[in-house]
Every structure is written in structure tokens, then in C-alpha cells.
Enzyme design. Structure first.
Site, PDB file in Angstrom:
ATOM      1  N   GLY A   1       0.982  -1.119  -0.070  1.00 22.05           N
ATOM      2  CA  GLY A   1      -0.029  -0.074  -0.009  1.00 22.05           C
ATOM      3  C   GLY A   1       0.845   1.443   0.090  1.00 22.05           C
ATOM      4  O   GLY A   1       1.951   1.395  -0.656  1.00 22.05           O
ATOM      5  N   ILE A   2       0.299   2.090   0.794  1.00 23.16           N
ATOM      6  CA  ILE A   2       1.111   3.695   0.778  1.00 23.16           C
ATOM      7  C   ILE A   2       2.606   3.564   1.273  1.00 23.16           C
ATOM      8  O   ILE A   2       3.371   4.389   0.788  1.00 23.16           O
ATOM      9  CB  ILE A   2       0.146   4.394   1.720  1.00 23.16           C
ATOM     10  CG1 ILE A   2      -1.127   4.816   1.156  1.00 23.16           C
ATOM     11  CG2 ILE A   2       0.900   5.692   2.040  1.00 23.16           C
ATOM     12  CD1 ILE A   2      -2.073   5.678   1.968  1.00 23.16           C
ATOM     13  N   ASP A  11       7.274  -5.072  14.887  1.00 23.80           N
ATOM     14  CA  ASP A  11       6.125  -4.799  15.498  1.00 23.80           C
ATOM     15  C   ASP A  11       6.166  -3.438  16.266  1.00 23.80           C
ATOM     16  O   ASP A  11       6.915  -3.287  17.299  1.00 23.80           O
ATOM     17  CB  ASP A  11       5.747  -6.076  16.447  1.00 23.80           C
ATOM     18  CG  ASP A  11       4.264  -5.837  16.991  1.00 23.80           C
ATOM     19  OD1 ASP A  11       3.744  -4.613  16.944  1.00 23.80           O
ATOM     20  OD2 ASP A  11       3.885  -6.747  17.646  1.00 23.80           O
ATOM     21  N   ASN A  71       4.218   4.946   9.037  1.00 22.72           N
ATOM     22  CA  ASN A  71       3.029   4.904   8.179  1.00 22.72           C
ATOM     23  C   ASN A  71       1.889   3.652   8.724  1.00 22.72           C
ATOM     24  O   ASN A  71       0.851   3.567   8.325  1.00 22.72           O
ATOM     25  CB  ASN A  71       3.475   4.540   6.642  1.00 22.72           C
ATOM     26  CG  ASN A  71       2.257   3.750   5.821  1.00 22.72           C
ATOM     27  OD1 ASN A  71       1.369   4.452   5.491  1.00 22.72           O
ATOM     28  ND2 ASN A  71       2.475   2.602   5.606  1.00 22.72           N
ATOM     29  N   TYR A  94     -10.505   4.087  14.799  1.00 21.14           N
ATOM     30  CA  TYR A  94      -9.616   4.543  14.151  1.00 21.14           C
ATOM     31  C   TYR A  94      -9.612   6.152  14.099  1.00 21.14           C
ATOM     32  O   TYR A  94      -8.742   6.550  14.023  1.00 21.14           O
ATOM     33  CB  TYR A  94     -10.074   3.984  12.748  1.00 21.14           C
ATOM     34  CG  TYR A  94      -9.031   4.443  11.662  1.00 21.14           C
ATOM     35  CD1 TYR A  94      -7.987   3.718  11.320  1.00 21.14           C
ATOM     36  CD2 TYR A  94      -9.712   5.242  10.529  1.00 21.14           C
ATOM     37  CE1 TYR A  94      -7.119   3.984  10.296  1.00 21.14           C
ATOM     38  CE2 TYR A  94      -8.712   5.607   9.436  1.00 21.14           C
ATOM     39  CZ  TYR A  94      -7.649   4.815   9.395  1.00 21.14           C
ATOM     40  OH  TYR A  94      -6.743   5.423   8.408  1.00 21.14           O
ATOM     41  N   LYS A 148      -6.374   8.509  14.798  1.00 20.23           N
ATOM     42  CA  LYS A 148      -5.619   9.546  13.774  1.00 20.23           C
ATOM     43  C   LYS A 148      -5.724  10.863  13.981  1.00 20.23           C
ATOM     44  O   LYS A 148      -4.955  11.548  13.654  1.00 20.23           O
ATOM     45  CB  LYS A 148      -6.381   9.188  12.234  1.00 20.23           C
ATOM     46  CG  LYS A 148      -6.210   7.828  11.681  1.00 20.23           C
ATOM     47  CD  LYS A 148      -4.729   7.434  11.707  1.00 20.23           C
ATOM     48  CE  LYS A 148      -4.494   6.226  10.779  1.00 20.23           C
ATOM     49  NZ  LYS A 148      -3.001   6.041  10.632  1.00 20.23           N
ATOM     50  N   ILE A 199      -7.832   6.286  -0.789  1.00 15.98           N
ATOM     51  CA  ILE A 199      -6.550   5.917  -1.595  1.00 15.98           C
ATOM     52  C   ILE A 199      -6.841   4.311  -1.891  1.00 15.98           C
ATOM     53  O   ILE A 199      -7.065   3.781  -1.101  1.00 15.98           O
ATOM     54  CB  ILE A 199      -5.267   6.201  -0.884  1.00 15.98           C
ATOM     55  CG1 ILE A 199      -5.159   7.540  -0.202  1.00 15.98           C
ATOM     56  CG2 ILE A 199      -4.027   5.721  -1.707  1.00 15.98           C
ATOM     57  CD1 ILE A 199      -5.290   8.865  -1.533  1.00 15.98           C
ATOM     58  N   THR A 244      -6.060   1.151  -1.930  1.00 19.39           N
ATOM     59  CA  THR A 244      -5.006   0.323  -1.298  1.00 19.39           C
ATOM     60  C   THR A 244      -5.675  -0.991  -0.703  1.00 19.39           C
ATOM     61  O   THR A 244      -7.052  -0.923  -0.588  1.00 19.39           O
ATOM     62  CB  THR A 244      -4.511   1.059  -0.159  1.00 19.39           C
ATOM     63  OG1 THR A 244      -5.505   1.295   0.891  1.00 19.39           O
ATOM     64  CG2 THR A 244      -3.628   2.367  -0.327  1.00 19.39           C
ATOM     65  N   PRO A 245      -4.863  -1.983  -0.405  1.00 17.59           N
ATOM     66  CA  PRO A 245      -5.659  -3.187   0.255  1.00 17.59           C
ATOM     67  C   PRO A 245      -6.178  -2.748   1.397  1.00 17.59           C
ATOM     68  O   PRO A 245      -7.580  -3.566   1.494  1.00 17.59           O
ATOM     69  CB  PRO A 245      -4.448  -3.975   0.408  1.00 17.59           C
ATOM     70  CG  PRO A 245      -3.466  -3.570  -0.435  1.00 17.59           C
ATOM     71  CD  PRO A 245      -3.616  -2.184  -0.703  1.00 17.59           C
TER      72      PRO A 245
END
Length: 263
Positions: free
Chosen positions: A18-19, A59, A87, A157, A161, A192, A194-195
Site C-alpha cells: 500500500g501507501i 512490530d 505509516n 480509528y 488518527k 486511496i 489500497t488493500p
């Protein structure tokens, strides 16, 4: 302008796909030596081979893994680090009443604690690189537009963020106050392809938040420019913030979202 990150050492977490993978590739194209970091060792190794860099299984929620990375930098680059891109992150989509405390803590451990640990443990390496170059090192933390506006069924989430956004601003002030020439900024991607977004769209479908006949069309329609972003869009922003072109840029949130939060 080629070679914008020439001879710089960069660590990119969540670089296995991904990103993160695209940021690693973009920084390598601009001359950086990239250490691709991911809990998915196979993914990190694959990206590192593409970039001509190295890989490390980390991790980000484990302090000892970050300490081991710091020791690797001591062996490979005299303990210096020019660029840190935090990220790595996970997402959890479910109604608030269904969250368990363990799920909440697991998400926060990766999305927030992981950034705190990386920034704290690698402060010395970042400061040493800045001093050696006579400039500044750069930390780029990947947040989300969910750190600026809220989405349903994403309480943990959204909260994580938002924390990344303010953590970045706090470090942008805290590091110089301690005499360290380290810049810190956050990037806030929108939708975006991405997976991770593919997984989220599936979960939104199950929750009845998107039409089943054209879920991706509905997601694209949320943005004023009516299209999805690609990982390269975020990677280009990260390269800019990591480069000397952004020497006077710190404490900002770079929103790359096709205009979503402007509505």
C-alpha cells in the site's frame, strides 16, 4: 528535480504494501537508502529488493523491536537517521457498542503507541543526522482525513488518527525546544486505493453504508474531483516533506484527499 533525498537514510514503517510500499519506492528513486519496516517480513523484503535497500521485521507496538532497529542504525549508519515515516496502521470497522476493550487497545497500540515509540527511541538518531548535515531531519506521520472529520463505525480509528495529528504538532514544538533540529508533519490521505481501503469498503458494504451495485463509484463520488487517490499521490507528499525543500515546514497537516474535507 532528481536526487531530492540523495544519500539520506530513511526508515518507512508499514512498508510491505500500500501507501508505505509506495513511499519507500519514491524515496529510493530520489536517492535515499531505505529501510523497509513491516511486521510482514516477506512484504518488507520484497519492497526492499525493489528499492535496493534493506528490510527489518518490526512490530511497531513493541518497544524492544524499535530498540533493535536503533541498534541496526548504529551498525549501518553510525546511529544517524535523516527520515522517519511512521505509516504502519490498522483499522477496525464496527459499531461503537460492539468494540471490546482489547480491540480498542490493540488499534491504539499500533496507530498511536507505535508512532510515540519510534519517535522517542529514534530521537537521538534523528538529531545526530541533523547535526552532521547542518540542517534538519524529518519525521512524517501518516494520519488520515479520519483524524480531521469523523466516520460512522470507526470510533477507534477516528480517535487514533486525531491523536496522530496532534502528536505530530506537539513533536514539532517539543523537539526544537529541546535543541533538536527535527521537523515533524502529518499527512492526511483521503480515499486511496489500497488493500486496506478495499477491506474497509467490504466492511462498509456489510454495514449497509454503501450501495451494493456500485460501492467504488459511491466512494469516488464522495470526493469533489470524483476519483480515488493512488498510493503515489501520498508518496509524493512524503518525499516533499522529507526533502530540504520543506526545511521551513513543520507542524503542518498535509491533506491529500481530492477535496473531501473542503466540502
Amino acid at each position: 528535480m532528481a536526487g531530492r533525498l540523495a544519500d539520506k537514510m530513511a526508515v518507512v514503517t508499514g512498508a510491505g504494501r500500500g501507501i508505505g510500499a509506495q513511499i519507500a519506492r519514491a524515496m529510493a528513486r530520489e536517492g535515499a537508502h531505505v529501510i523497509a519496516v513491516d511486521i510482514d517480513e516477506e512484504g518488507a523484503n520484497s519492497v526492499a529488493r525493489e528499492c535496493g535497500g534493506t528490510a527489518r521485521r518490526v512490530d511497531v507496538a513493541r518497544e524492544e523491536d524499535w530498540q533493535a532497529l536503533a541498534e541496526l542504525l548504529s551498525r549501518q549508519n553510525a546511529g544517524k537517521l535523516d527520515i522517519l515515516v511512521n505509516n504502519a496502521g490498522i483499522e477496525c470497522v464496527k459499531p461503537t457498542a460492539e468494540y471490546s476493550l482489547d480491540e480498542w487497545r490493540s488499534l491504539m497500540a499500533i496507530n498511536v503507541d507505535g508512532i510515540f515509540l519510534g519517535c522517542r527511541i529514534l530521537t537521538g538518531a534523528l538529531a545526530s543526522a541533523a547535526q552532521a548535515r547542518g540542517g534538519s531531519s524529518s519525521v512524517v506521520n501518516i494520519s488520515s482525513i479520519a483524524g480531521l472529520v469523523a466516520y460512522p463505525n470507526q470510533l477507534a480509528y477516528n480517535t487514533s488518527k486525531g491523536a496522530v495529528r496532534h502528536l505530530s504538532k506537539s513533536l514539532a514544538v517539543d523537539w526544537p525546544a529541546a535543541g533538536h533540529s527535527i521537523r515533524c508533519n502529518s499527512i492526511h490521505p483521503g480515499f486511496i486505493r489500497t488493500p486496506m481501503l478495499e477491506e474497509v469498503v467490504d466492511e462498509w458494504l456489510e454495514a449497509g453504508l454503501l450501495p451494493r451495485d456500485d460501492p467504488w463509484g459511491a466512494v469516488s463520488a464522495m470526493c469533489p474531483i470524483k476519483t480515488l487517490g493512488m498510493p503515489e499521490d501520498i508518496a509524493l507528499g512524503a518525499v516533499y516533506l522529507a526533502s530540504d525543500e520543506a526545511r521551513f515546514v513543520t507542524g503542518i497537516e498535509l491533506v491529500i484527499d481530492g477535496g473531501y474535507v473542503a466540502q
